[in-house]
Design a protein around this motif. Structure first.
Motif, PDB file in Angstrom:
ATOM      1  N   GLU A   1       4.371  -4.097  -6.723  1.00 43.52           N
ATOM      2  CA  GLU A   1       2.784  -3.790  -7.051  1.00 43.52           C
ATOM      3  C   GLU A   1       2.305  -5.226  -7.208  1.00 43.52           C
ATOM      4  O   GLU A   1       1.397  -5.191  -6.376  1.00 43.52           O
ATOM      5  CB  GLU A   1       2.913  -2.772  -8.240  1.00 43.52           C
ATOM      6  CG  GLU A   1       1.679  -2.016  -8.019  1.00 43.52           C
ATOM      7  CD  GLU A   1       1.616  -0.954  -9.240  1.00 43.52           C
ATOM      8  OE1 GLU A   1       0.774  -1.067 -10.009  1.00 43.52           O
ATOM      9  OE2 GLU A   1       2.611  -0.191  -9.235  1.00 43.52           O
TER      10      GLU A   1
ATOM     11  N   ASP B   1       7.045  -0.543   0.304  1.00 44.93           N
ATOM     12  CA  ASP B   1       8.216  -0.817  -0.287  1.00 44.93           C
ATOM     13  C   ASP B   1       7.984  -2.391  -0.871  1.00 44.93           C
ATOM     14  O   ASP B   1       8.757  -3.360  -0.424  1.00 44.93           O
ATOM     15  CB  ASP B   1       9.678  -0.796   0.475  1.00 44.93           C
ATOM     16  CG  ASP B   1      10.296   0.359   0.387  1.00 44.93           C
ATOM     17  OD1 ASP B   1      10.202   0.999  -0.760  1.00 44.93           O
ATOM     18  OD2 ASP B   1      11.026   1.034   1.265  1.00 44.93           O
TER      19      ASP B   1
ATOM     20  N   SER C   1       4.207   1.480  -2.856  1.00 43.40           N
ATOM     21  CA  SER C   1       5.166   2.429  -2.647  1.00 43.40           C
ATOM     22  C   SER C   1       5.364   2.788  -1.362  1.00 43.40           C
ATOM     23  O   SER C   1       6.351   3.124  -0.434  1.00 43.40           O
ATOM     24  CB  SER C   1       4.761   3.858  -3.523  1.00 43.40           C
ATOM     25  OG  SER C   1       5.830   4.963  -2.979  1.00 43.40           O
TER      26      SER C   1
ATOM     27  N   LYS D   1      -0.898   1.187  -6.221  1.00 44.58           N
ATOM     28  CA  LYS D   1       0.496   1.942  -6.375  1.00 44.58           C
ATOM     29  C   LYS D   1       0.818   2.510  -5.092  1.00 44.58           C
ATOM     30  O   LYS D   1       2.024   2.367  -4.674  1.00 44.58           O
ATOM     31  CB  LYS D   1       0.336   2.949  -7.597  1.00 44.58           C
ATOM     32  CG  LYS D   1       0.092   2.185  -8.797  1.00 44.58           C
ATOM     33  CD  LYS D   1       0.104   3.311 -10.168  1.00 44.58           C
ATOM     34  CE  LYS D   1      -0.270   2.750 -11.379  1.00 44.58           C
ATOM     35  NZ  LYS D   1       0.752   1.891 -11.882  1.00 44.58           N
TER      36      LYS D   1
END
Length: 143
Positions: A39, A36, A33, A29
């Protein structure tokens, strides 16, 4: 120039190297994040790269991805070859199958110098150098 898979792989390995240099492990995760990326897609890429020794992983509550000293010496060229193959360094600029020194395409002579320059640049681009530049705020991975 690189496939989307290769772009994500390069960014993820740099991110993991930077975030795990203190010995910590980074979860999917956080990686997704931080660079960008979707997942699921980055998880699949990193699982494959982990099996091939490009990144280390550990399962469990304190699990995640991390890099060791050997991984920090990887070049972007190593990653490109693993994900996209050698075409960037040896393929025809027009995508022809028979292009060679003896049977050149219209852009062969000019393109071979560009290909060579790209290869030299990517061979010299080590993960450790990217981590140092990120730490110094000379470069970025995400706006």
């Amino acid at each position: 120039m690189f496939s989307k898979t290769c772009e994500y792989a390069i960014r993820a390995l740099i991110y993991v190297a930077q975030k795990s240099k203190d010995g910590s492990r980074i979860g999917i995760k956080d990686i997704a994040s931080g660079i960008d990326s979707p997942e699921y897609f980055i998880a699949k890429i990193l699982q494959d790269l982990s099996r091939k020794g490009f990144v280390q992983s550990a399962k469990g509550p304190n699990g995640g991805f991390y890099m060791d000293d050997k991984n920090l010496g990887l070049s972007v060229a190593d990653i490109v070859r693993e994900i996209d193959g050698d075409k960037l360094f040896s393929g025809c600029g027009l995508g022809l199958k028979e292009c060679s020194e003896n049977h050149p395409c219209p852009i062969h002579n000019e393109f071979k110098h560009i290909r060579q320059a790209i290869q030299i640049m990517l061979e010299g681009s080590k993960i450790q150098l990217f981590v140092e530049n990120l730490d110094l705020k000379l470069t970025f991975l995400k706006k």
